[in-house]
Write an enzyme that holds these catalytic residues in place. Structure first.
Site, PDB file in Angstrom:
ATOM      1  N   GLU A 350       0.816  -1.223   0.000  1.00  0.00           N
ATOM      2  CA  GLU A 350       0.000   0.000   0.000  1.00  0.00           C
ATOM      3  C   GLU A 350       0.850   1.274   0.000  1.00  0.00           C
ATOM      4  O   GLU A 350       0.535   2.267   0.652  1.00  0.00           O
ATOM      5  CB  GLU A 350      -0.972  -0.013   1.185  1.00  0.00           C
ATOM      6  CG  GLU A 350      -1.967  -1.169   1.111  1.00  0.00           C
ATOM      7  CD  GLU A 350      -2.892  -1.274   2.301  1.00  0.00           C
ATOM      8  OE1 GLU A 350      -2.752  -0.462   3.246  1.00  0.00           O
ATOM      9  OE2 GLU A 350      -3.759  -2.173   2.297  1.00  0.00           O
ATOM     10  N   GLU A 453      -6.621  -9.752  -3.203  1.00  0.00           N
ATOM     11  CA  GLU A 453      -7.380  -9.855  -1.950  1.00  0.00           C
ATOM     12  C   GLU A 453      -8.873  -9.670  -2.216  1.00  0.00           C
ATOM     13  O   GLU A 453      -9.539  -8.875  -1.563  1.00  0.00           O
ATOM     14  CB  GLU A 453      -6.898  -8.801  -0.940  1.00  0.00           C
ATOM     15  CG  GLU A 453      -5.435  -8.877  -0.610  1.00  0.00           C
ATOM     16  CD  GLU A 453      -4.997  -7.817   0.399  1.00  0.00           C
ATOM     17  OE1 GLU A 453      -5.872  -7.257   1.099  1.00  0.00           O
ATOM     18  OE2 GLU A 453      -3.786  -7.540   0.494  1.00  0.00           O
TER      19      GLU A 453
END
Length: 580
Positions: A350, A453
Site C-alpha cells: 500500500e 485480496e
C-alpha cells in the site's frame, strides 16, 4: 507440427489434437481494450467515434458544448498540426468549464475516455465526472501535464435512469483545462456479456479437435471422448488463516479446491517481530509446511506495510537510522527464510496510499527495498499491492493513473527489475465498466496483474456481486491470477466468508464451486461425429483423455499442456499429433 509419442501405446488407435481459433460471429461492437500511457504531442481520435458525445473532436467548434459554472470556454487550434481542442479558462471551481447533458439508462455500462492537457504544471489530477441526481460520479482519471496530451479512461453505471452532465474535474483552478477526443460509449448488459465471452474464448480457452481413427486410418464414429482436467493454467486461490493448522475440516475443504494461497497475517512484520529482535516464524512455518504437502503455491504478504498503523508498534518510535537498520534486518530475515518457496512478495504494501518509509528514509525507500527483494530471491516476483484502484472512482489517491505514476517513480529511483501489479479488490457494489477500464490502463505497463485480496462486503447480493467481479476480471487479458480474501475464522471472517463454521458452503462458497467446476471442465464428455471428430473449446491446462468405443478403450495422460495460448491470443503450439 509437434509429435508426442506415448509409452505402452495401443498400435491401432491414433488420436490427433488440432488447436485452432474459429471466427466468432460478433453481434455487438467490439470493446476497445486499448490505452495509451504516453503523453503525446497530439491526441488520438476518440474511441468509438465519441459514442453519444456530440462533436467529440471539436471539429465543429463548440457545437454541443455548454459552459459549466463560472469559466470561459473556447476552442483553439495547435499551430503545428491544426488540431482543434476545447479550453476552459478563468475557472472558479473544480468542475467549472464545459459540459454536455445526456439522459442515461440504468442497466447500461458506459465506457468513457478523453485526452486532457493543462496550460501549466506537470502533475495535475483530472477526472472525467458526471453530475447526477445523487451528486458527482467520477468515471476515470488522468495525470495531466502541460506540453503534451494524456489519455483518460473510465466507466460507470447508474442505479436509476436520469439526466446527467459531463464535466472535467480538477481541483487546481489556476490552470486552463484542455480536452479533446471525448467519448461516452453505452453497452447493454447483453453486449457486455458478449465481450466477456469473446475475451474468454480468445485469452483463456482454445478450440480443440480430436479425431479417433483405427489402425487403418478409418474414423471411429460415435466414440465417447471424456476429458478430465489435471491442471488449470489460470491461478485461482484463496487466503488462509492460522486456524487451518489444527482443523482437519478446514484443511479438507480448502485443499480440495485451491492450488494458490496467501497468509492472512502470519508473514507480516508485526506478527514475526512483536518485540525488537525476538523473531517468531513458528506459525508461518507451520502453515507453509502444510500447504506445500498439497503442492499449493504461496504469495508472500508482506515484507513491509507503508501504513505506520500496520508496522510493528515499536518501529514508529525509531530514528531514521534505527528504522533503516531494523528494516534491513527484516527484509533479509523473512526473505532468506522463505527463499525459493514463494511465487510473489508484496514488498512495500500500500505504498501508493501511504509513505511511512519514504518519509523516514527518503523518497527512494520503496525502490531500495524492491531492488533488495529481487537480489535476495530472484524467483519471487516483487509486487506492488494497493486498494481502491479497481473498486470505485471515489478515492483519487490510488486510482489507476496514480498507480502507473508509482511504477514510474520506482523506475526513476533506480529499480528496473521484475515487478507485479497487485490489486486488492475489496468491493461493496461492483462497477464493472470502471473495473475493466482500470485494468486496461494498468495493463499498458506490460506487467503481470493479479487480483490479490478479492472480497465483497457482506450486504445484499454479496454472492451475485462476487460472481460478477470474478467473471469480469478473469476475462481481462491483463489479469494473470485471482486470490480471494476469505480466510476462515471461527469468530467471523474479515469481510467475506465462503463457509459456515461446519464448513458447509455459504452462497458465496457455492459461487466459487460453480466457477471452479466450470473452469475445470468437470464431467466433460462428448461423442465423435461420423468422421471420428470431436470438437471442444477448453480452458488452458493439462487433461487426461479417455476414449471409449465398442472396438477399443484408450486411456492416457497428456504429458504437456494441451494448449498454451499467449496473451495475444495466438497459440505457441497450434498442432498436436499423439500416436498411441
Amino acid at each position: 507440427m509437434e509429435t508426442v509419442k506415448m509409452e505402452n501405446f495401443l498400435p491401432w488407435l491414433v488420436i490427433y489434437f488440432l488447436v485452432y481459433y474459429p471466427g466468432v460471429e460478433v453481434y455487438a461492437e467490439d470493446y476497445d481494450y486499448s490505452f495509451t500511457a504516453e503523453c503525446l504531442a497530439d491526441p488520438l481520435r476518440a474511441q468509438y467515434n465519441g459514442g453519444i458525445v456530440v462533436n467529440p473532436d471539436m471539429n465543429e467548434g463548440l457545437k454541443g458544448w455548454s459552459k459549466s459554472g463560472f469559466a470561459n470556454m473556447a476552442t483553439r487550434m495547435s499551430s503545428s498540426t491544426n488540431n482543434t481542442f476545447i479550453v476552459a479558462t478563468n475557472r472558479k471551481g473544480a468542475v467549472h468549464g464545459f459540459t454536455q447533458k445526456y439522459f442515461l439508462q440504468k442497466d447500461t455500462h458506459y465506457v468513457t475516455s478523453a485526452w486532457v492537457q493543462v496550460s501549466q504544471g506537470d502533475m495535475i489530477h483530472v477526472a472525467l465526472a458526471f453530475g447526477t441526481a445523487f451528486g458527482i460520479q467520477r468515471s476515470g482519471w488522468a495525470i495531466a501535464r502541460s506540453g503534451c496530451w494524456s489519455m483518460l479512461k473510465g466507466g460507470f453505471v447508474l442505479n436509476i435512469s436520469g439526466p446527467v452532465e459531463l464535466y472535467l474535474e480538477a481541483n487546481n483552478t489556476v490552470v486552463e483545462l484542455w480536452a479533446d477526443s471525448i467519448s461516452v460509449k453505452p453497452f447493454s448488459l447483453d453486449e457486455w456479456k458478449f465481450h466477456q465471452d469473446q475475451s474468454t474464448e480468445k485469452v483463456r480457452k482454445a478450440r480443440v479437435k480430436i479425431q479417433a481413427v483405427d489402425s487403418q486410418g478409418q474414423p471411429l464414429p460415435n466414440a465417447t471422448v471424456s476429458l478430465a482436467q489435471q491442471k488449470n493454467n489460470f491461478p485461482f486461490g484463496n487466503a488462509i488463516s492460522q486456524h487451518i493448522l489444527n482443523n482437519k475440516a478446514y484443511q479438507e475443504w480448502f485443499t480440495s479446491r485451491f492450488k494458490y494461497t496467501v497468509f492472512e497475517n502470519e508473514m507480516k512484520w508485526y506478527a514475526n517481530e512483536k518485540i525488537p529482535g525476538q523473531l517468531d516464524y513458528n506459525v508461518a512455518d507451520a502453515m507453509l509446511s502444510l500447504v506445500q504437502k498439497y503442492n499449493i503455491k504461496v504469495r508472500g504478504h508482506n515484507v513491509f506495510w507503508d501504513n505506520p498503523q500496520n508496522m510493528p508498534t515499536w518501529t514508529r518510535y525509531l530514528s531514521p537510522a534505527q528504522l533503516s537498520a531494523a528494516a534491513s534486518r527484516r527484509i533479509n530475515s523473512v526473505m532468506n527464510r522463505y527463499l525459493g518457496q514463494l511465487i510473489h512478495w508484496d514488498v512495500v504494501n500500500e505504498n501508493v496510499h501511504f509513505s511511512f518509509l519514504e518519509q523516514m528514509l527518503g523518497k527512494n525507500a520503496s525502490a531500495v527495498y524492491y531492488k533488495k527483494a529481487n537480489e535476495i530471491d530472484s524467483k519471487a516476483i516483487p509486487f506492488l499491492n494497493e486498494f481502491n484502484t479497481l473498486e470505485h472512482g471515489f478515492d483519487g489517491t490510488s486510482n489507476p493513473a496514480k498507480y502507473l505514476e508509482k511504477i514510474k517513480e520506482l523506475r526513476s529511483h533506480g529499480y528496473n527489475g521484475p515487478l507485479g501489479i497487485g490489486l486488492q479488490g475489496h468491493f461493496v457494489t461492483p462497477n464493472l465498466p470502471y473495473i475493466r477500464s482500470s485494468l486496461d490502463m494498468l495493463a499498458s505497463a506490460g506487467l503481470p496483474i493479479w487480483i490479490t485480496e478479492l472480497d465483497v462486503a457482506n450486504t445484499t447480493n454479496q454472492e451475485i456481486y462476487l460472481e460478477e467481479i470474478i467473471r469480469e476480471v478473469h476475462t481481462h487479458p491483463g489479469v494473470k491470477g485471482i486470490i480471494m480474501w476469505a480466510p476462515w475464522n471461527p469468530k467471523g471472517c474479515y469481510r467475506m466468508c465462503l463457509t459456515d463454521n461446519n464448513f458447509k458452503n455459504l452462497p458465496t462458497g457455492d459461487v466459487v464451486d460453480k466457477i471452479i467446476k466450470e473452469w475445470n471442465h468437470q464431467d466433460f464428455s462428448g461423442n465423435t461425429d461420423e468422421n471420428g471428430f470431436f470438437e471442444a473449446s477448453l480452458f488452458h491446462g493439462e487433461y487426461e483423455v479417455e476414449i471409449s468405443h465398442p472396438q477399443v478403450t484408450y486411456n492416457t495422460s497428456v504429458a504437456q499442456n494441451l494448449v498454451k495460448v499467449e496473451p495475444t491470443g495466438e497459440s505457441s503450439q497450434s498442432h498436436y499429433t499423439i500416436f498411441v
